[in-house]
Design an enzyme around this catalytic site. Structure first.
Site, PDB file in Angstrom:
ATOM      1  N   SER A   1       0.793  -1.238   0.000  1.00 18.00           N
ATOM      2  CA  SER A   1       0.000   0.000   0.000  1.00 18.00           C
ATOM      3  C   SER A   1       0.820   1.280   0.000  1.00 18.00           C
ATOM      4  O   SER A   1       0.248   2.374  -0.028  1.00 18.00           O
ATOM      5  CB  SER A   1      -0.965   0.007   1.187  1.00 18.00           C
ATOM      6  OG  SER A   1      -2.059  -0.854   0.935  1.00 18.00           O
TER       7      SER A   1
ATOM      8  N   LYS B   1      -0.082   3.702  -2.688  1.00 21.38           N
ATOM      9  CA  LYS B   1      -1.112   4.741  -2.523  1.00 21.38           C
ATOM     10  C   LYS B   1      -0.505   6.133  -2.406  1.00 21.38           C
ATOM     11  O   LYS B   1      -1.169   7.137  -2.701  1.00 21.38           O
ATOM     12  CB  LYS B   1      -1.991   4.435  -1.306  1.00 21.38           C
ATOM     13  CG  LYS B   1      -2.861   3.205  -1.460  1.00 21.38           C
ATOM     14  CD  LYS B   1      -3.734   2.985  -0.220  1.00 21.38           C
ATOM     15  CE  LYS B   1      -4.688   1.812  -0.403  1.00 21.38           C
ATOM     16  NZ  LYS B   1      -4.009   0.515  -0.418  1.00 21.38           N
TER      17      LYS B   1
ATOM     18  N   SER C   1      -6.195   3.013   4.445  1.00 20.74           N
ATOM     19  CA  SER C   1      -5.623   2.226   3.338  1.00 20.74           C
ATOM     20  C   SER C   1      -6.718   1.536   2.529  1.00 20.74           C
ATOM     21  O   SER C   1      -6.752   0.317   2.402  1.00 20.74           O
ATOM     22  CB  SER C   1      -4.621   1.189   3.868  1.00 20.74           C
ATOM     23  OG  SER C   1      -3.734   0.799   2.858  1.00 20.74           O
TER      24      SER C   1
END
Length: 571
Positions: free
Chosen positions: A134, A137, A396
């Protein structure tokens, strides 16, 4: 037809423009992708990206880009004695953390720089590829803020090509038209410390249904349609695994997202061993049916559940045991056909309000060419993008990140292949000074195991971000150690608590964290710690990351040079 207003940023400031409901390409057919071709094209793009990393002449980017060569040159400046000592002490602690136990069997990439000067304080494998999880992101939310602006809003509408008679009969279909809003749910905004909810999960659709009833509609002669043609149909990016698609973190991508494209399966045990376990899906969905083989066990027996759903199947099988008189167990499941689910939900909400729907609930993934514009019957305007990005990074949220990338790309029209989609972020990364080939991307969220980045690419991105006008909402979207988001329960009672503002990442065998560190002396650091090929029980790598963050705060805690007044700082 008169449109509503959207905002666009120019050099002179904010101007208002009419919102175009008939988005470009909406009424032309979009060529669908064949899976075989997709696989070959993705293989080609990965190969080409690798070739570019070795063969591109970095100098061709021009003086306006900060290349890897520039960054290394800055970091290579002669360090003073105090800086050398700090680097040595941090390096010794890093070696101790990463050189023993299960953490030593994995691969590590580390890079720490001074945010003001760009000086490289410590690096290890900073130019090697790692699966970022993640941490991807960070790239996608920066892209969205840069290209759309923090005040961008999504528009979702109920539309028709029919007319409403004096008797309240709508002659034709009613369509829920999605344009990428990830928050058609019951979340409260702005996000403050934790996720909060208000009302039923389908709250926004209920409000749209109420608006339709307020117009006097009592009957719809046609169908209730979920129209997700704003994005080309591609529910799952390359590199997502089969197991991901069952659960909320792997929900299917669509320009319509109702409550994160999920439903909740609640299993309630009986009062005595042997009694049946009740199973309830909420809200109701046509996407699947549940075969419930769960039974109630003795109260002292631990719960033991397994759930299985084959890709594309309509049957979910759940089996196992739950202890008598135990707390109901809730499983949040992803749906595979978001537009169909949204249409069924809309039809149910309308009928609950006394509106008769003569047709059926249907999905529309493409639009045939039709003359004239539809009539907008009701509209939902989203929260500002800055609020949406904060939720994405704090908790997330995978699906929301995928929506942001596609919304940015959609500003320039539709795309036919994943290769075309990924050209949008590639251009942004070059402008941010990231070296060619340092980011190989197949999705926006980092759920794909095919994503690859270098620690230097992340640090370069964050260094670029802190000089941009959108840095404040970006910085404030990052979880804070020991305070909120995915870092709420990490680094508590350590010197790093409240001082690490960073994005975490976690998939199988991968643990990552990258962001900003604010030392007690006022010095800001930019860092990226990436670990791959981790075994053990999972917590060992996370513990090592915590140790690195604490060591960074303690060893690089020196009084910074005077900051550039032009650099945008968070409030």
């Amino acid at each position: 037809m008169r449109g509503f207003v959207s905002e666009s940023k120019t050099r002179a400031g904010w101007i208002t423009l009419p919102f175009d409901y008939t988005f470009p390409g909406r009424f032309t057919r979009v060529r669908t992708m064949k899976m075989g071709k997709m696989g070959r094209r993705w293989a080609a793009v990965i190969l080409m990206s690798a070739m570019v990393a070795f063969s591109s002449d970095v100098a061709q980017l021009g003086a306006q880009f900060k290349t890897r060569t520039d960054v290394v040159a800055r970091g290579a400046k002669k360090k003073n004695a105090a800086s050398k000592k700090a680097t040595a002490k941090f390096g010794a602690r890093a070696d101790a953390l990463l050189g023993a136990g299960p953490a030593s069997k994995g691969e590590w990439g580390l890079l720490v720089t001074d945010a003001e000067s760009g000086e490289i304080l410590y690096e290890q494998n900073a130019d090697k590829y790692f699966v970022p999880a993640s941490n991807m992101k960070l790239f996608s939310t920066a892209l969205a803020l840069a290209k759309l602006g923090p005040d961008f809003r999504f528009h979702t509408t109920l539309e028709t090509r029919g007319a409403i008679s004096n008797e309240g009969v709508l002659s034709g279909d009613v369509a829920l038209v999605g344009r990428g809003d990830p928050n058609l749910s019951n979340r409260r905004f702005p996000y403050q410390l934790k996720e909060e909810f208000d009302g039923p999960p389908e709250k926004v659709l209920a409000e749209l249904a109420d608006a339709l009833v307020a117009k006097g509609v009592k009957e719809i002669s046609g169908d209730a349609i979920g129209d997700d043609s704003y994005f080309p149909r591609e529910r799952y990016p390359n590199g997502w695994e089969i197991d991901d698609m069952v659960w909320e973190y792997g929900a299917a991508i669509s320009s319509i997202v109702v409550d994160d494209n999920t439903v909740t399966l609640t299993l309630t045990p009986g009062e005595q061993a042997g009694s049946p376990v009740q199973a309830l899906v909420s809200p109701a969905t046509p996407d699947f049916t549940v075969e419930n083989n769960v039974v109630t066990s003795a109260a002292e027996v631990k719960s033991d559940l397994t759930l299985k759903r084959e890709p594309g199947a309509n049957l979910v099988v759940v089996k196992g045991t739950l202890p008598a008189k135990g707390t109901p167990r809730k499983l949040v499941l992803a749906i595979e056909e978001p537009a169909q689910h949204a249409a069924a939900t809309l039809q149910r909400l309308l009928e609950a309000r006394g509106v008769k729907v003569g047709g059926a609930a249907k999905a529309r993934h493409e639009q045939a060419e039709v003359p004239g514009d539809p009539t907008v019957l009701a509209e939902h305007v989203s929260v500002p993008l800055g609020d949406s990005v904060k939720l994405v990074n704090k908790i997330s949220q995978n699906l929301h990140t995928e929506m942001l990338l596609r919304t940015v790309a959609r500003q320039n029209g539709t795309w036919n292949t994943p290769d075309d989609l990924m050209k949008t972020p590639a251009e942004f990364y070059a402008a941010a000074g990231i070296a060619p080939g340092d980011v190989i991307q197949t999705d926006a969220s980092g759920l794909s195991r095919h994503d690859l980045v270098t620690p230097r690419a992340i640090v370069t991105l964050l260094s670029f971000a802190q000089k941009q006008t959108w840095f404040v909402p970006y910085y404030e979207s990052l979880p804070v150690a020991g305070v909120d988001g995915t870092l709420e329960d990490r680094m508590k009672n350590t010197p790093a608590a409240g001082r690490i503002h960073a994005k975490t990442g976690s998939v199988e065998h991968v643990r990552t964290i990258s962001g900003f560190a604010e030392t007690p002396s006022g010095r800001r650091l930019i860092f990226s710690f990436l670990s791959n090929n981790q075994g053990g029980k999972g917590h060992e790598a996370a513990d090592a990351l915590t140790g690195l963050c604490v060591a960074m705060i303690e060893e690089f805690n020196v009084t910074p040079k005077k900051r550039d007044s032009k650099q945008k700082q968070p409030r």
